[in-house]
Design a protein around this motif. Structure first.
Motif, short mmCIF file in Angstrom:
data_model
loop_
_atom_site.label_atom_id
_atom_site.label_comp_id
_atom_site.label_asym_id
_atom_site.label_seq_id
_atom_site.Cartn_x
_atom_site.Cartn_y
_atom_site.Cartn_z
N ARG A 1 -4.03 -4.99 14.62
CA ARG A 1 -3.98 -6.27 15.31
C ARG A 1 -4.54 -6.14 16.72
NH1 ARG A 1 0.54 -6.57 17.80
NH2 ARG A 1 -0.53 -6.98 19.76
N ARG B 1 -8.28 -5.88 16.77
CA ARG B 1 -8.86 -7.19 16.47
C ARG B 1 -8.82 -8.08 17.71
NH1 ARG B 1 -5.53 -8.62 12.43
NH2 ARG B 1 -4.29 -10.00 13.72
N GLU B 2 -7.65 -8.09 18.35
CA GLU B 2 -7.50 -8.94 19.53
C GLU B 2 -8.39 -8.49 20.68
OE1 GLU B 2 -3.00 -10.70 18.84
OE2 GLU B 2 -3.32 -9.17 20.35
N ARG C 1 -11.15 -10.81 22.47
CA ARG C 1 -11.20 -11.01 23.92
C ARG C 1 -12.61 -10.75 24.44
NH1 ARG C 1 -7.16 -13.52 25.74
NH2 ARG C 1 -5.53 -12.04 26.19
N GLY D 1 -0.22 -1.34 11.32
CA GLY D 1 -0.21 -2.80 11.50
C GLY D 1 -0.51 -3.25 12.91
N PRO D 2 0.33 -2.87 13.87
CA PRO D 2 0.11 -3.32 15.24
C PRO D 2 -1.23 -2.83 15.79
CG PRO D 2 2.30 -2.41 14.99
CD PRO D 2 1.56 -2.09 13.74
N GLU E 1 2.66 -8.14 12.56
CA GLU E 1 1.77 -7.12 13.13
C GLU E 1 2.18 -6.74 14.56
OE1 GLU E 1 -2.61 -7.34 11.31
OE2 GLU E 1 -2.03 -9.21 12.26
N LEU E 2 3.47 -6.55 14.74
CA LEU E 2 3.98 -6.12 16.05
C LEU E 2 4.92 -4.95 15.84
CD1 LEU E 2 4.87 -9.55 17.67
CD2 LEU E 2 3.22 -7.91 18.57
N SER E 3 5.28 -4.31 16.94
CA SER E 3 6.31 -3.29 16.85
C SER E 3 7.68 -3.96 16.95
CB SER E 3 6.15 -2.30 17.99
OG SER E 3 6.41 -2.94 19.21
#
Lengths: 220, 220
Positions: A7, A10-11, A15, A3-4, B45-47
């Motif tokens: 993300r 993608r980020e 950027r 998951g992270p 979508e974070l830890s």
DNA sequence: GACTCGGGGTCAGATTCTGACTTTAATTCA
DNA sequence: TGAATTAAAGTCAGAATCTGACCCCGAGTC
């Protein structure tokens, strides 16, 4: 991918795109040299250092924009083919599309033009420059393909050794007319004038090339 | 504020909002206890660790959602006032608005309901719990204001000491009817039934309160 | 040729993020 | 009861990202 991690990827790409977007605008406005990395950073709301996490040099930023523009340009122009029409019709459409790009995607066009006009003192590495020029040539050679198609179908009369010259003449016609009107002439009239000038030139050239006018021997 | 600094602040707030959005959905679906911090992190979508950079505890996340919901709720309900109408008209509108919120912002409603139904074993700190309850009471007391307005204008007949009981009865009517239909009855009928049940109850209560029916002395 | 200045590129330290690890508390089972 | 298990809250060392002061060089000036 987790998951992270997904993300983050993608980020990171977002950027990068944001930086390219900011840079494209600035390069289109001012060309290569006058644009500072600091100004790109500022527009992208980043520090200068952060820019170097996404690109290795100012040159690389410029190159990536240029290449993606050239590719997009070539893609657009390629689509002109593959419709069962006469070569002269295709030539007219090609010119129209070229003018459209100039009018609608001015930033891309300016970046491209800027490169063509001053590729030598842009201090890009030679490899990169050649790569871009090769890419541009792919587009220019589309004209040659159109001409060849006309010759093959018996529509146009053109010797093999004149092909290249004619291709360059047509390309020159397009860019010359556009450049002419870019710096002189009122904005409001520009589009019409460019279109009619190009059409007029094309008409005459095509007339000179069509087989019906069988006489030709008056050498230069 | 400088360029990058401004951007960072903005992005930090966006991140926080994203966490709250994920958490709200989960809390609305399952209540407080069953939602793990890990599941919030995953949805955002974070830890897990990152969550604790924005909030000090799971409880704090829940509290912030709850408070902002209660405030939004109160704000909506407050707007019912300040239109020159009779108290009974306002009561009908208040009920309608309450039902609207239930129907349209189900997640908020569920979070609120969940809190009301099980505030005691939510292990929020006592201070926080009291703060939320106080906020909720502000909304409940809107009913009292409506009743008071009816009494003052001579429209309603209600003794001072009965005010509070009547307020709670009305509030109970609303929540009771909604709760009843939340677990029984078909989804398709729900809205109509809730509305008609509430309207019927209101009609009877208001009839019993209007001054025209002058007789009243039959004590409980 | 020395001096200044502006801009490309660098880097130490700050901020944000990750996921393995520790703590805590509830539940199970002897 | 209380030891064992478990699951989730919360921590933290290290990775990733970002910042801005700084270094360096080349172009212009005197």
């Amino acid at each position: 991918m987790a998951g992270p991690e997904k993300r983050r990827k993608r980020e990171r790409e977002q950027r990068k795109k944001a930086i390219l977007k900011s840079a494209r605008k600035l390069f289109a406005e001012r060309g290569f040299k006058p644009v500072t990395v600091a100004s790109i950073a500022k527009k992208a709301e980043l520090s200068k250092g952060a820019i170097y996490l996404y690109f290795n040099s100012k040159e690389e930023i410029y190159t990536q924009i240029l290449l993606s523009d050239v590719e997009a340009f070539h893609k657009t122009m390629s689509q002109i083919f593959s419709r069962g029409e006469t070569a002269s019709q295709i030539l007219y459409e090609f010119s129209d599309a070229y003018i459209d790009i100039f009018l609608n995607a001015r930033e891309q066009f300016r970046t491209l033009m800027n490169f063509m006009l001053s590729a030598e003192h842009l201090n890009l590495s030679n490899g990169i420059r050649r790569q871009i020029i090769r890419e541009m040539n792919k587009t220019i050679s589309l004209i040659e393909k159109i001409l060849q198609y006309g010759v093959d179908s018996g529509e146009l009369n053109l010797k093999k050794q004149d092909m290249r010259r004619m291709r360059n003449a047509l390309w020159g016609l397009l860019n010359g007319v556009i450049s002419l009107h870019l710096f002189v002439g009122a904005e409001s009239m520009r589009e019409d004038r460019i279109r009619s000038n190009v059409r007029e030139g094309l008409k005459t050239i095509i007339a000179g090339l069509t087989k019906t006018s069988k006489k030709k021997e008056a050498h230069v």
